[in-house]
Design an enzyme around this catalytic site. Structure first.
Site, PDB file in Angstrom:
ATOM      1  N   GLU A 174     -23.114  56.673  89.517  1.00 15.40           N
ATOM      2  CA  GLU A 174     -23.185  55.275  89.066  1.00 15.40           C
ATOM      3  C   GLU A 174     -23.378  55.164  87.550  1.00 15.40           C
ATOM      4  O   GLU A 174     -24.398  54.663  87.058  1.00 15.40           O
ATOM      5  CB  GLU A 174     -24.289  54.520  89.818  1.00 15.40           C
ATOM      6  CG  GLU A 174     -24.009  54.438  91.317  1.00 15.40           C
ATOM      7  CD  GLU A 174     -24.993  53.567  92.089  1.00 15.40           C
ATOM      8  OE1 GLU A 174     -26.124  53.383  91.617  1.00 15.40           O
ATOM      9  OE2 GLU A 174     -24.624  53.086  93.169  1.00 15.40           O
TER      10      GLU A 174
ATOM     11  N   GLU B 200     -20.987  55.397  99.263  1.00 18.52           N
ATOM     12  CA  GLU B 200     -22.292  55.053  99.835  1.00 18.52           C
ATOM     13  C   GLU B 200     -22.120  53.763 100.627  1.00 18.52           C
ATOM     14  O   GLU B 200     -22.129  52.670 100.054  1.00 18.52           O
ATOM     15  CB  GLU B 200     -23.342  54.868  98.728  1.00 18.52           C
ATOM     16  CG  GLU B 200     -23.597  56.124  97.913  1.00 18.52           C
ATOM     17  CD  GLU B 200     -24.649  55.937  96.821  1.00 18.52           C
ATOM     18  OE1 GLU B 200     -25.395  54.946  96.848  1.00 18.52           O
ATOM     19  OE2 GLU B 200     -24.710  56.805  95.925  1.00 18.52           O
TER      20      GLU B 200
HETATM   21  C1  GLA Z   1     -27.515  53.950  94.552  1.00 11.38           C
HETATM   22  C2  GLA Z   1     -27.525  55.431  94.247  1.00 11.38           C
HETATM   23  C3  GLA Z   1     -28.109  56.262  95.341  1.00 11.38           C
HETATM   24  C4  GLA Z   1     -29.329  55.612  95.928  1.00 11.38           C
HETATM   25  C5  GLA Z   1     -29.000  54.233  96.384  1.00 11.38           C
HETATM   26  C6  GLA Z   1     -30.166  53.546  97.046  1.00 11.38           C
HETATM   27  O1  GLA Z   1     -26.403  53.530  95.217  1.00 11.38           O
HETATM   28  O2  GLA Z   1     -26.260  55.913  93.935  1.00 11.38           O
HETATM   29  O3  GLA Z   1     -28.463  57.503  94.816  1.00 11.38           O
HETATM   30  O4  GLA Z   1     -30.335  55.583  94.972  1.00 11.38           O
HETATM   31  O5  GLA Z   1     -28.604  53.473  95.276  1.00 11.38           O
HETATM   32  O6  GLA Z   1     -31.196  53.238  96.149  1.00 11.38           O
END
Ligand code: GLA
Ligand code: GLA
Length: 702
Positions: free
Chosen positions: A185, A341
Site C-alpha cells: 500500500e 486483500e
Molecule cells: C491493509 C494492509 C494490511 C492490513 C490491513 C488491515 O490493507 O495492507 O497489511 O494491515 O490493512 O489493517
C-alpha cells in the site's frame, strides 16, 4: 563476503529446486492484456494472505491442508518479514520461507511474495535514523510502526535495493513463486525532509527548465513569492491557514505521486532483470488519492487491490466498493484485476470496526469483486494475529483455528468459483458509460475545496450510484483516455483542465457523445491558476452557458425546481446559469436568483452536453437526470432493481454473465429482460429471479 554468501545461497537454491517435484511456473502472459487465470495455470486465483513466520512450524501442514480443502491455490506472503529475511545487514535467511513454500506447494498452493520494504527492521532505523519520514512540521517519525520511511533517503533506497536483489536472486526460478507484490500500500506518509525538498527542486527544474517559466506558471508575483534560485523553492509545509501557493501545492502532489512511482520502479527494475519469468503487482487502495494509479500501473503487469467493504457502518453501501472496483479496473485500461486483500472477517485495530456481518455477506462481497472484473480473490488474512496492532482484525479463522462459519462460506465460494472458471476466463465488464476521474482536479480540490462541504468522491457517487441503481455498468476513465467507445461520459467537477483534455471532450461531444459536466468545471488551468475566461471557461462553447455569478451553499437552503414537475433540495454550490444556446431543464427555487437556470442541456455538433450547476442530497434528482440523458444517448436502464440488490454484468463473445447480488437480510425478486440460465445449477431461472437473503445468483444466456 556478502557476494560470496549470495552465490552460495543461489547454488543451494539450484540444488533445492532439483528436489522439488512441483509443477513448472507459468510464463508471464505477454502482450497488451495480462490474463490472471492463464498465469495461475488455468485456475481462478483463490487464497489468503498468510504469515507463516508468526506461527509454529508444526502448524503449517495443518494450515495448508485446511486451505486446500477450502479450494485455495494461492497465498501472499512475506511483505512484513524483512527482519526475518535479513536479520543483520547483508546477512540473509530465506530457509524458513523455502520450507513454508514447500509445505504449501505440496498442497497445490503457490505464492506471490511481498517485497518487505513497508516494514524496515529496527536495526536499519538504529543505523540510519534519517530513513524515517519527516512530517510537515519538521518532526521525524521514529521506529515502531510501519510505512513511515522516506523514499527519498539514499540509505533507504540502498537498503531496498539490497533486500529486493537478494530475494529476487533466491526465488527467481522457484516454481512455487508466481510473482511479486511490491511493498505494501504505497503512497504515504509524505516526507518533508531536506532530501525530499532537494528532490522536489530537481523535479521542478526538470519540468520548467527555467525559473522564469516556473515563476510565470505558478504566479509567484502574488505575495512576492518569486524565486531566483532552485534551492529557494519550499515545500508546501505552511499548513497554518493553508497558505502555500496552490500551484506549488499541486505540483508537490504530482511530484509525490511521481516519487512513489519512481520508488516502486527501483524495485520493478531489479525484479524484471533478475526474475523476468515472474509477474509484478502491487496492493492498491481503491479510491485512495495520493498516487495516480493510472500512471503507476504502467510499471505493473496487473492491478491488485485491497477491498474492505465493512469499513462502512451501513452494509448496503455497496456502491462504494463498486466504484472502487471500477476505478481500479480503469487504472489499467479495464484489464481484469485481482483482490490481494479481500475482507475475511471483522476489521479493527484498537476497537472492532463495526458489527459482525452475516456470514453470507462475505460470499456476496467476493462475488461483487468478480462481477466488477476480479479474476482472483485473496482474503486478508488466513488467521487473526495473536500479536501486535491487528489482534482485532479478523482473518478467516480466529486465533484458535476453529473452522468457523466464515471458513465454510469461503470454502463454498471457492468451490463455486472453481466451477465457474471456464466461463469467467476471458470475460470482461463492458460499459456504455464512463466516469472521468481526474487526479489533477482531485488534488487541486483537496488543496482548495472552495466550499467546506465540497467532496469530490461524493460528486462521483451522485452520478455513479444512479447508473448502478439502474443496472448500468460504468467504467472509470483517467484523462486523457480514449472515450470514443462510450455513449455517455460523466466528468464531475473537472476543475483543472489542459488543452488536450478539453479537445478530447469537445471531439467526443461533436462526434455524437453525451457529456455531463458539473459545477466547478473549467475553473483552473493545468498550473492550478484561475482562468480569465468567463466560466465554465474552456467548456463555455459546448455547454452553451455562461456563469457570471455563483453562490457557495452553507446550509442546504437552496432548491432545484425540475427536471419536470418535481423539486429537490440543493446543496454545496449554485452556479447561476446564463444560457446562450442551451435549454433550461431546472431552475433555482429560492432567494434572489429564484427562477434562474440550474441545469441545462445543449446540442453541440452531433452530441449533447448537460451542465449541472448544483448538487442534491436526493438520489431521485440524479435518477431523473440520468434517465433523461440515458434516453437521449440510447443507454438502457432497468428501473425495477430493488434497493439493496446489485445487478452487474461481465461479457464474453457477446454472451452475458449476470451477477445478481442481494446485500439485504430479506429475500428479493429481480425482474430481468429475459429468462437466464443459472450457471451453477444449469437450471433456467424465472423472468422474475428470486434471490434469498444475502444470496447470489450467477446467470448466463442459455
Ligand atoms: C491493509 C494492509 C494490511 C492490513 C490491513 C488491515 O490493507 O495492507 O497489511 O494491515 O490493512 O489493517
Ligand atoms: C488582510 C490582508 C490583505 C488580504 C486580506 C484578505 O486584510 O491585509 O492582504 O490578505 O486580509 O485575506
Amino acid at each position: 563476503m556478502k557476494r560470496l554468501w549470495m552465490k552460495l545461497a543461489c547454488g543451494l537454491m539450484g540444488a533445492y529446486l532439483l528436489m522439488v517435484p512441483a509443477a513448472q511456473g507459468q510464463q508471464v502472459p505477454s502482450g497488451k492484456s495480462f490474463d490472471l487465470i492463464e498465469w495461475n495455470g488455468g485456475k481462478f486465483i483463490y487464497g489468503a494472505d498468510y504469515y507463516p513466520e508468526a506461527w509454529d512450524e508444526s502448524q503449517w501442514e495443518k494450515d495448508a491442508t485446511l486451505m486446500q480443502e477450502a479450494g485455495f491455490n494461492f497465498v501472499r506472503m512475506g511483505e512484513f518479514a524483512w527482519v526475518k529475511m535479513e536479520p543483520q545487514e547483508g546477512h540473509y535467511d530465506f530457509a524458513w520461507l523455502d520450507r513454508a513454500l514447500k509445505v504449501l506447494n505440496a498442497h497445490g498452493i503457490r505464492a506471490v511474495l511481498g517485497t518487505p520494504t513497508a516494514s524496515p527492521p529496527a536495526w536499519l532505523y538504529a543505523k540510519y535514523p534519517d530513513i524515517a519520514a519527516m512530517d510537515a512540521q519538521g518532526v521525524r517519525y521514529r521506529y515502531g510502526s510501519r510505512r513511515n520511511y522516506c523514499l527519498h533517503n539514499p540509505d533507504f533506497v540502498a537498503a531496498t535495493t539490497r533486500i529486493v536483489t537478494a530475494m529476487a536472486e533466491h526465488f527467481k526460478d522457484h516454481p512455487g513463486v508466481l510473482g511479486w507484490q511490491i511493498d505494501n500500500e504505497v503512497g504515504g506518509p509524505k516526507c518533508y525532509d531536506p532530501a525530499s525538498q532537494t528532490a522536489f527542486q530537481a523535479w521542478c527544474q526538470r519540468k520548467y527548465q527555467t525559473l522564469e517559466a516556473l515563476n510565470a506558471a505558478w504566479g509567484t508575483v502574488f505575495w512576492g513569492h518569486t524565486y531566483h534560485a532552485w534551492g529557494e523553492i519550499p515545500l508546501p509545509w505552511n499548513t497554518l491557514y493553508n497558505t502555500s501557493n496552490p500551484s506549488l501545492a499541486l505540483d508537490f502532489d504530482r511530484f509525490w505521486s511521481d516519487s512513489t512511482h519512481a520508488y516502486v520502479d527501483v524495485q520493478t527494475a531489479i525484479l524484471r532483470k533478475i526474475a523476468p519469468r515472474q509477474a509484478i503487482t502491487h496492493n492498491e487502495m481503491g479510491m485512495y488519492s495520493e498516487v495516480d494509479y493510472h500512471d503507476l500501473n504502467r510499471s505493473l503487469d496487473f492491478v491488485a487491490w485491497d477491498n474492505y467493504p465493512m469499513g462502512h457502518e451501513d452494509y448496503s453501501q455497496y456502491f462504494r466498493q463498486g466504484l472502487a472496483h471500477d476505478l481500479m479496473r480503469g487504472s489499467k485500461d479495464n484489464q481484469n484485476f485481482m483482490i490481494m486483500e479481500q475482507e475475511g472477517g471483522l476489521p479493527g485495530w484498537a476497537t472492532f470496526g463495526g458489527r459482525q456481518a452475516a456470514p453470507g455477506l462475505y460470499r456476496v462481497w467476493a462475488y461483487q469483486s468478480v462481477a466488477h472484473g476480479a479474476d482472483g480473490i485473496c482474503y486478508f488474512r488466513w488467521r487473526t494475529s495473536r500479536y501486535g496492532t491487528e489482534q482485532y482484525w479478523e482473518g478467516i479463522l480466529d486465533q484458535d483455528s476453529y473452522r468457523n462459519s466464515r471458513y465454510f462460506v469461503v470454502s463454498q465460494t471457492g468451490k463455486e468459483l472453481g466451477q465457474l472458471t471456464p466461463m469467467l476466463e476471458g470475460s470482461k465488464v463492458v460499459s456504455p458509460v464512463a466516469m472521468l476521474v481526474s487526479p489533477d482536479s482531485r488534488w487541486a480540490l483537496q488543496i482548495q475545496p472552495g466550499v467546506e462541504d465540497f467532496q469530490y468522491e461524493r460528486q462521483l457517487h451522485d452520478y455513479y450510484d444512479a447508473f448502478r441503481r439502474a443496472g448500468v455498468s460504468v467504467d472509470v476513465a483517467f484523462p486523457p483516455s480514449d472515450l470514443a467507445n462510450y455513449r455517455l461520459v460523466v466528468a464531475p467537477a473537472l476543475y483543472v483542465t489542459d488543452p488536450t483534455l478539453v479537445n478530447k471532450l469537445t471531439a467526443f461531444v461533436k462526434n455524437g457523445g453525451t457529456l455531463i459536466l458539473t459545477f466547478r468545471s473549467g475553473v483552473k488551468d493545468e498550473h492550478n491558476v484561475v482562468t480569465d475566461k468567463t466560466l465554465p471557461g474552456p467548456f463555455a462553447d459546448i455547454t452553451g452557458v455562461a456563469i457570471h455569478e455563483f453562490d457557495p451553499q452553507i446550509n442546504e437552503e437552496q432548491e432545484i425546481v425540475g427536471p419536470g414537475e418535481s423539486s429537490f433540495p440543493a446543496r454545496t454550490w449554485s452556479d447561476i446559469l446564463d444560457p446562450s444556446t442551451a435549454n433550461v431543464l431546472a431552475t433555482y427555487g429560492k432567494g434572489y436568483y429564484s427562477g434562474k437556470p440550474a441545469v441545462t442541456e445543449n446540442h453541440a455538433g452531433k452530441g449533447l452536453v448537460y451542465y449541472v450547476g448544483t448538487e442534491s442530497k436526493s438520489p431521485f434528482f440524479y435518477d431523473r437526470l440520468i434517465s433523461l440523458a440515458a434516453q437521449k444517448s440510447r443507454v438502457a436502464l432497468n428501473a425495477k432493481i430493488p434497493p439493496g440488490v446489485e445487478v452487474a454484468v461481465r461479457q464474453k463473445a457477446g454472451k452475458k454473465i449476470i451477477f445478481v447480488l442481494n446485500y439485504t437480510s430479506t429475500d428479493q425478486t429481480v425482474p430481468l429482460d429475459q429468462a437466464y440460465q443459472n450457471a451453477l445449477t444449469g437450471k433456467t431461472e424465472a423472468l422474475e429471479v428470486q434471490i434469498p437473503a444475502y444470496g447470489v445468483k450467477v446467470l448466463t444466456t442459455p
